[in-house]
Design an enzyme around this catalytic site. Sequence first.
Site, PDB file in Angstrom:
ATOM      1  CE  LYS A 240      -3.596   2.277   2.718  1.00 37.88           C
ATOM      2  NZ  LYS A 240      -4.475   2.158   3.896  1.00 37.88           N
TER       3      LYS A 240
ATOM      4  CE  LYS B 182      -6.111   1.895  -0.339  1.00 34.97           C
ATOM      5  NZ  LYS B 182      -6.507   1.957   1.035  1.00 34.97           N
TER       6      LYS B 182
HETATM    7  C1  PBG Z   1      -7.344   3.099   5.763  1.00 33.74           C
HETATM    8  C2  PBG Z   1      -7.691   3.069   4.321  1.00 33.74           C
HETATM    9  C3  PBG Z   1      -7.554   4.070   3.351  1.00 33.74           C
HETATM   10  C4  PBG Z   1      -8.093   3.546   2.185  1.00 33.74           C
HETATM   11  C5  PBG Z   1      -8.526   2.267   2.463  1.00 33.74           C
HETATM   12  N1  PBG Z   1      -8.254   1.981   3.784  1.00 33.74           N
HETATM   13  C6  PBG Z   1      -7.084   5.447   3.442  1.00 33.74           C
HETATM   14  C7  PBG Z   1      -5.694   5.767   3.762  1.00 33.74           C
HETATM   15  O1  PBG Z   1      -4.833   4.895   3.921  1.00 33.74           O
HETATM   16  O2  PBG Z   1      -5.440   6.952   3.896  1.00 33.74           O
HETATM   17  C8  PBG Z   1      -8.193   4.279   0.877  1.00 33.74           C
HETATM   18  C9  PBG Z   1      -9.242   3.795  -0.028  1.00 33.74           C
HETATM   19  C10 PBG Z   1      -9.601   4.712  -1.134  1.00 33.74           C
HETATM   20  O3  PBG Z   1      -8.970   5.761  -1.373  1.00 33.74           O
HETATM   21  O4  PBG Z   1     -10.564   4.390  -1.825  1.00 33.74           O
HETATM   22  N2  PBG Z   1      -6.014   3.240   6.071  1.00 33.74           N
END
Ligand code: PBG
Length: 346
Positions: A213, A266
Amino acid sequence: MTSLLPSAQPAAAASTTPGFPASRPRRRRRTAALRAMVREHRLVPSQLIAPYFVTHGQGVNHPIGSMPGVSQLSVDGMLDREVELALEAGVRSVILFGIPATKDAVGSENFDPDGIVPRAVRRLRQRYPELCIITDLCCCEYTSHGHCGVLHGEYVDNDETLPILGKAAQVHADAGADIVAPSGMMDGMVAAIRAALDTAGHTECSILSYAVKYASGFYGPFREAAGSTPSFGDRRQYQMDPANAREAMLEARLDEAEGADMLMVKPALAYLDIIHRVREASDLPLVCYNVSGEYAMVKAAAERGWIDERRVVLESLLGMRRAGADAIITYHATEAARWLVDEARV
Ligand code: PBG
């Protein structure tokens, strides 16, 4: 003519593919049936995972300004209706994000059995027994500071966050989640969650790790939807540097060794190379997350009439499949599933 006999020719010249005019790839594109017959990748509704933002209250359907078509939904007929539409379209999996009633330093509602996500899971499990329910485990929606773990000064403490994730996983599994999805990028989170689940007897609950991520600008609209913008700084001390690809292999291997059942990359669109590389490096099922900013860009351009939304969405999702994703989390899930059925691409 290409000779079948061994020759001293270089490899490229030894290829058996004849050149033009003998070879005309357009022949295979002449009719719809021909194109369908030789199509290499397919996208079907059961590969799509629909995200929902669940919130307290009754009769709440609070639209997210930067994500047209997406709302915060109360855990009653509001959520049921959306899930039913998804199921009717052929989507079989959902991922839940919670909007808590109150936030605190450790994000207590994330591991409260009466928290909004466990409530939503119990309701959906009971009403739609066949639905695959995934819960996001991250703390950032629940913490007063908006970071993904316990803070020491401005530093998110890795090891102090692990028991919280383990507890949240157990509570979500108690409620009936099929899969828990840790998204906080804490080191050792998969091992800690697996141990907590197994100790609680949840040996059948899977872990979908947000293994890879990146610290991404594409999460902007999500933070509006989930109310999870960090109150200071950003997430670069735990989420990955977008410049790194080798490190993604390391993250994927670690999570696999810790017992992840599935891996995630992601965001998706700017990271198709990473999806491809993780696909090659691991035999675990791979999910990618077509995130909020990717959704918002498509919606905005479509609203202006600048692109054909349906074509662009299906093309993007297919691109993620081609890169190597088995399944895709996307805010377009229900719409895309309808389009797919309509096109009989299933
Ligand atoms: C929680 C999380 C996030 C997303 C999914 N789980 C936000 C982040 O890490 O700031 C993002 C999902 C999206 O942008 O659709 N940490």
